[in-house]
Design a protein around this motif. Structure first.
Motif, mmCIF file in Angstrom:
data_model
loop_
_atom_site.group_PDB
_atom_site.id
_atom_site.type_symbol
_atom_site.label_atom_id
_atom_site.label_comp_id
_atom_site.label_asym_id
_atom_site.label_seq_id
_atom_site.Cartn_x
_atom_site.Cartn_y
_atom_site.Cartn_z
ATOM 1 N N LYS A 100 11.225 -5.153 3.610
ATOM 2 C CA LYS A 100 12.477 -4.807 4.282
ATOM 3 C C LYS A 100 12.459 -3.361 4.771
ATOM 4 O O LYS A 100 12.916 -3.061 5.880
ATOM 5 C CB LYS A 100 13.655 -5.029 3.339
ATOM 6 C CG LYS A 100 15.010 -4.799 3.995
ATOM 7 C CD LYS A 100 16.152 -5.154 3.052
ATOM 8 C CE LYS A 100 17.502 -4.954 3.736
ATOM 9 N NZ LYS A 100 18.631 -5.295 2.827
ATOM 10 N N VAL A 101 11.923 -2.469 3.951
ATOM 11 C CA VAL A 101 11.853 -1.058 4.350
ATOM 12 C C VAL A 101 10.937 -0.902 5.563
ATOM 13 O O VAL A 101 11.251 -0.164 6.513
ATOM 14 C CB VAL A 101 11.347 -0.186 3.182
ATOM 15 C CG1 VAL A 101 11.041 1.230 3.660
ATOM 16 C CG2 VAL A 101 12.390 -0.138 2.066
ATOM 17 N N ILE A 102 9.790 -1.597 5.550
ATOM 18 C CA ILE A 102 8.863 -1.522 6.682
ATOM 19 C C ILE A 102 9.524 -2.089 7.931
ATOM 20 O O ILE A 102 9.423 -1.516 9.031
ATOM 21 C CB ILE A 102 7.560 -2.282 6.372
ATOM 22 C CG1 ILE A 102 6.827 -1.631 5.196
ATOM 23 C CG2 ILE A 102 6.657 -2.322 7.603
ATOM 24 C CD1 ILE A 102 6.397 -0.210 5.425
ATOM 25 N N SER A 103 10.227 -3.212 7.798
ATOM 26 C CA SER A 103 10.910 -3.828 8.950
ATOM 27 C C SER A 103 12.001 -2.905 9.490
ATOM 28 O O SER A 103 12.143 -2.740 10.708
ATOM 29 C CB SER A 103 11.513 -5.171 8.545
ATOM 30 O OG SER A 103 10.511 -6.079 8.173
ATOM 31 N N LEU A 127 7.828 7.036 7.568
ATOM 32 C CA LEU A 127 8.276 7.031 6.178
ATOM 33 C C LEU A 127 8.192 8.431 5.577
ATOM 34 O O LEU A 127 9.085 8.866 4.860
ATOM 35 C CB LEU A 127 7.417 6.054 5.352
ATOM 36 C CG LEU A 127 7.585 4.568 5.691
ATOM 37 C CD1 LEU A 127 6.553 3.739 4.938
ATOM 38 C CD2 LEU A 127 8.992 4.092 5.355
ATOM 39 N N GLY A 128 7.088 9.111 5.879
ATOM 40 C CA GLY A 128 6.960 10.510 5.465
ATOM 41 C C GLY A 128 6.793 10.753 3.978
ATOM 42 O O GLY A 128 6.869 11.897 3.530
ATOM 43 N N GLY A 181 0.808 -1.216 0.000
ATOM 44 C CA GLY A 181 0.000 0.000 0.000
ATOM 45 C C GLY A 181 0.841 1.265 0.000
ATOM 46 O O GLY A 181 0.490 2.256 -0.656
ATOM 47 N N TYR A 182 1.962 1.228 0.712
ATOM 48 C CA TYR A 182 2.807 2.414 0.825
ATOM 49 C C TYR A 182 3.857 2.490 -0.286
ATOM 50 O O TYR A 182 4.726 3.356 -0.273
ATOM 51 C CB TYR A 182 3.500 2.431 2.181
ATOM 52 C CG TYR A 182 2.566 2.759 3.348
ATOM 53 C CD1 TYR A 182 1.206 2.967 3.150
ATOM 54 C CD2 TYR A 182 3.041 2.851 4.653
ATOM 55 C CE1 TYR A 182 0.355 3.241 4.201
ATOM 56 C CE2 TYR A 182 2.196 3.141 5.715
ATOM 57 C CZ TYR A 182 0.856 3.330 5.476
ATOM 58 O OH TYR A 182 0.013 3.621 6.517
ATOM 59 N N GLY A 183 3.788 1.547 -1.215
ATOM 60 C CA GLY A 183 4.693 1.582 -2.358
ATOM 61 C C GLY A 183 6.138 1.333 -2.000
ATOM 62 O O GLY A 183 7.058 1.968 -2.525
ATOM 63 N N THR A 184 6.354 0.366 -1.084
ATOM 64 C CA THR A 184 7.724 0.066 -0.669
ATOM 65 C C THR A 184 7.880 -1.438 -0.495
ATOM 66 O O THR A 184 7.089 -2.209 -1.056
ATOM 67 C CB THR A 184 8.077 0.833 0.628
ATOM 68 O OG1 THR A 184 9.451 0.613 0.943
ATOM 69 C CG2 THR A 184 7.199 0.413 1.790
#
Length: 239
Positions: free
Chosen positions: A29-32, A89-90, A23-26
């Motif tokens: 690994k980035v979320i973790s 994330l911003g 959903g956030y387009g990432t």
């Protein structure tokens, strides 16, 4: 967004890490990494729920994901957890998607929330039928709603931790115990919880089951069959 798969735990809508990443387009690994870099901001039970062991197996089974045996732990994110990720994330994409989540995915829960007792009494008092009879009916319905309300994340996790404690207490009474034997104890106590509460999986536990489950766990002793199985396993092991 309309095709987003609904993920629920104890009646509460949550999101997997994969869903937030998509959903956030990432990426996962980035979320973790975002979670690890801002760990002090995230509170378990408020922003996320961590599933491991039997809880994880039952959840995967309830979501028809039982074949994913390699998963050892799973983070489920609440609405507030999704908000923290968007803040951290911003990015514009993260904020845009969070707005959509609030307006659609999580909004459904608010729309389906039952009226409070005061609201229902106020509605009855506007003049529909006998207030006394209607009030009794409302109280009965509210009591039923309260009893069948899902366990909070804290209560759900407390039951799990108490099961682990009780198994350890019983296991301590044996001179030595293997991992396989400990697994038999877990099977026995979990089977007992399901029997006394009348459920098929632990994710079906409701508020009305909490006291019964805790009373059973606190007084649990392995069944005769399990004790005999443990002794036989010990015998085979020693031989």
């Amino acid at each position: 967004m309309n095709e987003l798969q609904i993920t629920e735990l104890n009646g509460q809508r949550v999101l997997t890490t994969q869903q937030i990443a998509d959903g956030y387009g990432t990426t996962n690994k980035v979320i973790s990494n975002n979670f690890n870099n801002n760990r002090t901001r995230f509170e378990e039970g408020k922003h996320f729920i961590l599933l491991v062991g039997e809880y994880l197996k039952e959840f995967l089974h309830s979501q028809n994901l039982g074949t994913q045996n390699k998963i050892r732990k799973l983070y489920l994110w609440t609405e507030k957890g999704a908000l923290l990720h968007a803040k951290s994330l911003g990015t514009d994409e993260a904020w845009d998607m969070y707005d959509i989540l609030v307006d659609t995915y999580f909004k459904v829960q608010e729309q389906q929330a039952p009226l409070t007792l005061d609201q229902q009494i106020a509605a009855i008092a506007t003049g529909y039928g006998s207030v006394k009879e209607e009030l009794i009916e409302v109280k009965d319905r509210v009591s039923d709603l309260e009893e069948n309300a899902p366990l909070s994340a804290g209560e759900y996790n407390y039951i799990g931790s108490r099961i682990t404690q009780r198994v350890n207490e019983v296991a301590h009474g044996y001179s030595s115990i293997t991992q396989k034997q400990r697994g038999e104890l877990y099977k026995d106590i979990n089977r007992g919880v399901k029997v006394v509460t009348g459920i098929s999986t632990r994710t079906q536990l409701r508020a009305k089951h909490f006291d019964t489950a805790m009373d059973f766990i606190n007084n649990w002793e392995p069944s005769t069959a399990t004790k005999m199985q443990l002794r036989q396993t010990s015998f085979d092991f020693e031989s």
